[in-house]
Scaffold this motif. Structure first.
Motif, PDB file in Angstrom:
ATOM      1  N   ASP A 178       0.854  -1.192   0.000  1.00  0.00           N
ATOM      2  CA  ASP A 178       0.000   0.000   0.000  1.00  0.00           C
ATOM      3  C   ASP A 178       0.893   1.246   0.000  1.00  0.00           C
ATOM      4  OD1 ASP A 178      -1.769   2.000   0.324  1.00  0.00           O
ATOM      5  OD2 ASP A 178      -2.763   1.161   2.078  1.00  0.00           O
ATOM      6  N   VAL A 179       1.060   1.857  -1.172  1.00  0.00           N
ATOM      7  CA  VAL A 179       1.940   3.025  -1.304  1.00  0.00           C
ATOM      8  C   VAL A 179       1.462   4.173  -0.437  1.00  0.00           C
ATOM      9  CG1 VAL A 179       2.659   4.824  -2.922  1.00  0.00           C
ATOM     10  CG2 VAL A 179       2.799   2.428  -3.592  1.00  0.00           C
ATOM     11  N   ASN A 180       0.149   4.290  -0.292  1.00  0.00           N
ATOM     12  CA  ASN A 180      -0.429   5.356   0.507  1.00  0.00           C
ATOM     13  C   ASN A 180       0.109   5.365   1.934  1.00  0.00           C
ATOM     14  OD1 ASN A 180      -2.119   7.525   0.782  1.00  0.00           O
ATOM     15  ND2 ASN A 180      -3.779   6.274   1.606  1.00  0.00           N
ATOM     16  N   VAL A 181       0.293   4.189   2.499  1.00  0.00           N
ATOM     17  CA  VAL A 181       0.829   4.090   3.859  1.00  0.00           C
ATOM     18  C   VAL A 181       2.248   4.652   3.912  1.00  0.00           C
ATOM     19  CG1 VAL A 181       1.616   2.471   5.624  1.00  0.00           C
ATOM     20  CG2 VAL A 181      -0.639   2.198   4.588  1.00  0.00           C
ATOM     21  N   TYR A 182       3.057   4.317   2.903  1.00  0.00           N
ATOM     22  CA  TYR A 182       4.426   4.821   2.896  1.00  0.00           C
ATOM     23  C   TYR A 182       4.449   6.339   2.781  1.00  0.00           C
ATOM     24  CZ  TYR A 182       6.028   0.029   2.570  1.00  0.00           C
ATOM     25  OH  TYR A 182       6.268  -1.287   2.834  1.00  0.00           O
ATOM     26  N   ASN A 183       3.570   6.887   1.935  1.00  0.00           N
ATOM     27  CA  ASN A 183       3.500   8.347   1.833  1.00  0.00           C
ATOM     28  C   ASN A 183       3.132   8.979   3.166  1.00  0.00           C
ATOM     29  OD1 ASN A 183       4.251   9.035  -0.828  1.00  0.00           O
ATOM     30  ND2 ASN A 183       2.317   8.211  -1.596  1.00  0.00           N
ATOM     31  N   LYS A 184       2.175   8.383   3.851  1.00  0.00           N
ATOM     32  CA  LYS A 184       1.780   8.906   5.162  1.00  0.00           C
ATOM     33  C   LYS A 184       2.937   8.842   6.154  1.00  0.00           C
ATOM     34  CE  LYS A 184      -3.175   7.927   4.970  1.00  0.00           C
ATOM     35  NZ  LYS A 184      -4.228   6.984   5.437  1.00  0.00           N
ATOM     36  N   ILE A 185       3.705   7.758   6.082  1.00  0.00           N
ATOM     37  CA  ILE A 185       4.842   7.621   7.000  1.00  0.00           C
ATOM     38  C   ILE A 185       5.880   8.708   6.722  1.00  0.00           C
ATOM     39  CG2 ILE A 185       6.792   6.139   7.634  1.00  0.00           C
ATOM     40  CD1 ILE A 185       4.869   3.723   7.075  1.00  0.00           C
ATOM     41  N   ARG A 195       9.637  -0.078   6.142  1.00  0.00           N
ATOM     42  CA  ARG A 195       8.911  -1.316   5.858  1.00  0.00           C
ATOM     43  C   ARG A 195       7.631  -1.334   6.671  1.00  0.00           C
ATOM     44  NH1 ARG A 195      14.021  -5.143   6.829  1.00  0.00           N
ATOM     45  NH2 ARG A 195      14.575  -3.312   8.037  1.00  0.00           N
ATOM     46  N   SER A 196       6.570  -1.795   6.068  1.00  0.00           N
ATOM     47  CA  SER A 196       5.361  -2.049   6.839  1.00  0.00           C
ATOM     48  C   SER A 196       4.816  -3.399   6.413  1.00  0.00           C
ATOM     49  CB  SER A 196       4.323  -0.954   6.640  1.00  0.00           C
ATOM     50  OG  SER A 196       3.684  -1.088   5.403  1.00  0.00           O
ATOM     51  N   ARG A 197       4.387  -4.153   7.375  1.00  0.00           N
ATOM     52  CA  ARG A 197       3.724  -5.402   7.042  1.00  0.00           C
ATOM     53  C   ARG A 197       2.512  -5.554   7.941  1.00  0.00           C
ATOM     54  NH1 ARG A 197       6.211  -9.793  10.242  1.00  0.00           N
ATOM     55  NH2 ARG A 197       7.669  -8.781  11.633  1.00  0.00           N
ATOM     56  N   MET A 198       1.587  -6.326   7.468  1.00  0.00           N
ATOM     57  CA  MET A 198       0.344  -6.497   8.199  1.00  0.00           C
ATOM     58  C   MET A 198       0.466  -7.652   9.184  1.00  0.00           C
ATOM     59  SD  MET A 198      -1.515  -4.153   6.846  1.00  0.00           S
ATOM     60  CE  MET A 198      -3.228  -4.476   7.305  1.00  0.00           C
ATOM     61  N   ILE A 199       0.000  -7.388  10.394  1.00  0.00           N
ATOM     62  CA  ILE A 199      -0.200  -8.470  11.366  1.00  0.00           C
ATOM     63  C   ILE A 199      -1.702  -8.487  11.608  1.00  0.00           C
ATOM     64  CG2 ILE A 199       0.233  -9.284  13.707  1.00  0.00           C
ATOM     65  CD1 ILE A 199       2.959  -7.941  13.556  1.00  0.00           C
ATOM     66  N   GLY A 200      -2.380  -9.474  11.041  1.00  0.00           N
ATOM     67  CA  GLY A 200      -3.833  -9.396  10.998  1.00  0.00           C
ATOM     68  C   GLY A 200      -4.219  -8.197  10.153  1.00  0.00           C
ATOM     69  N   ASN A 201      -4.975  -7.263  10.716  1.00  0.00           N
ATOM     70  CA  ASN A 201      -5.314  -6.041   9.976  1.00  0.00           C
ATOM     71  C   ASN A 201      -4.572  -4.831  10.534  1.00  0.00           C
ATOM     72  OD1 ASN A 201      -6.689  -5.997  12.358  1.00  0.00           O
ATOM     73  ND2 ASN A 201      -8.567  -5.098  11.526  1.00  0.00           N
ATOM     74  N   GLY A 235      13.344  -2.607   2.070  1.00  0.00           N
ATOM     75  CA  GLY A 235      12.399  -1.577   2.430  1.00  0.00           C
ATOM     76  C   GLY A 235      12.307  -0.493   1.380  1.00  0.00           C
ATOM     77  N   VAL A 236      11.588   0.566   1.722  1.00  0.00           N
ATOM     78  CA  VAL A 236      11.196   1.593   0.774  1.00  0.00           C
ATOM     79  C   VAL A 236      11.856   2.917   1.121  1.00  0.00           C
ATOM     80  CG1 VAL A 236       9.236   2.931  -0.077  1.00  0.00           C
ATOM     81  CG2 VAL A 236       8.981   0.487   0.341  1.00  0.00           C
ATOM     82  N   ASP A 237      12.485   3.541   0.134  1.00  0.00           N
ATOM     83  CA  ASP A 237      12.992   4.899   0.286  1.00  0.00           C
ATOM     84  C   ASP A 237      12.029   5.855  -0.390  1.00  0.00           C
ATOM     85  OD1 ASP A 237      15.098   3.798   1.558  1.00  0.00           O
ATOM     86  OD2 ASP A 237      16.545   4.100  -0.067  1.00  0.00           O
ATOM     87  N   LYS A 238      12.166   7.149  -0.038  1.00  0.00           N
ATOM     88  CA  LYS A 238      11.180   8.110  -0.487  1.00  0.00           C
ATOM     89  C   LYS A 238      11.090   8.191  -2.005  1.00  0.00           C
ATOM     90  CE  LYS A 238       9.257  12.555   0.503  1.00  0.00           C
ATOM     91  NZ  LYS A 238       9.357  13.835   1.180  1.00  0.00           N
ATOM     92  N   ASP A 239      12.205   8.055  -2.684  1.00  0.00           N
ATOM     93  CA  ASP A 239      12.156   8.182  -4.140  1.00  0.00           C
ATOM     94  C   ASP A 239      11.521   6.964  -4.811  1.00  0.00           C
ATOM     95  OD1 ASP A 239      14.161   6.384  -3.668  1.00  0.00           O
ATOM     96  OD2 ASP A 239      15.754   7.584  -4.585  1.00  0.00           O
ATOM     97  N   MET A 240      11.105   5.985  -4.024  1.00  0.00           N
ATOM     98  CA  MET A 240      10.471   4.801  -4.596  1.00  0.00           C
ATOM     99  C   MET A 240       8.950   4.878  -4.550  1.00  0.00           C
ATOM    100  SD  MET A 240      13.044   2.085  -2.784  1.00  0.00           S
ATOM    101  CE  MET A 240      12.150   0.611  -3.239  1.00  0.00           C
ATOM    102  N   VAL A 241       8.381   5.869  -3.837  1.00  0.00           N
ATOM    103  CA  VAL A 241       6.922   5.923  -3.721  1.00  0.00           C
ATOM    104  C   VAL A 241       6.361   7.102  -4.497  1.00  0.00           C
ATOM    105  CG1 VAL A 241       6.829   4.723  -1.534  1.00  0.00           C
ATOM    106  CG2 VAL A 241       6.955   7.205  -1.550  1.00  0.00           C
TER     107      VAL A 241
END
Ligand SMILES: [Zn+2]
Length: 94
Positions: free
Chosen positions: A1-8, A25-31, A88-94
């Motif tokens: 979910d790119v939106n989550v990375y932008n919010k972070i 990095r973000s991953r889901m544990i349940g929801n 993980g994700v760097d800013k220039d990747m989102v």
């Protein structure tokens, strides 16, 4: 979910002294989101100050992202980040 990375990234930008969020990095544990990230801080500040910045980053992310399970902030001295951190994700990747 790119939106989550932008919010972070936006949440980290609101915190004075927290620079260059990367290896996010973000991953889901349940929801719920388990979020880990690196930030850079001024190498001259104290560990207490660095801890306060990391705490502020956690609070800012919790205010911006719903359904957070936990956040782990890894603090690095600015400029000390080793190349080769390829996960993980760097800013220039989102
Ligand atoms: Zn790093």
């Amino acid at each position: 979910d790119v939106n989550v990375y932008n919010k972070i990234f936006e949440a980290v930008e609101k915190v004075p002294g927290a620079n260059n969020p990367h290896r996010v990095r973000s991953r889901m544990i349940g929801n719920l989101y388990m979020i880990t990230l690196d930030i850079e801080v001024n190498p001259q500040i104290t560990i207490t100050q660095a801890h306060e910045i990391a705490d502020a980053v956690e609070k800012s992310i919790i205010n911006s992202v719903d359904n957070v399970y936990d956040i782990l902030v890894h603090v690095e001295p600015a400029g000390g980040c080793q190349t080769g951190e390829k996960f993980g994700v760097d800013k220039d990747m989102v």
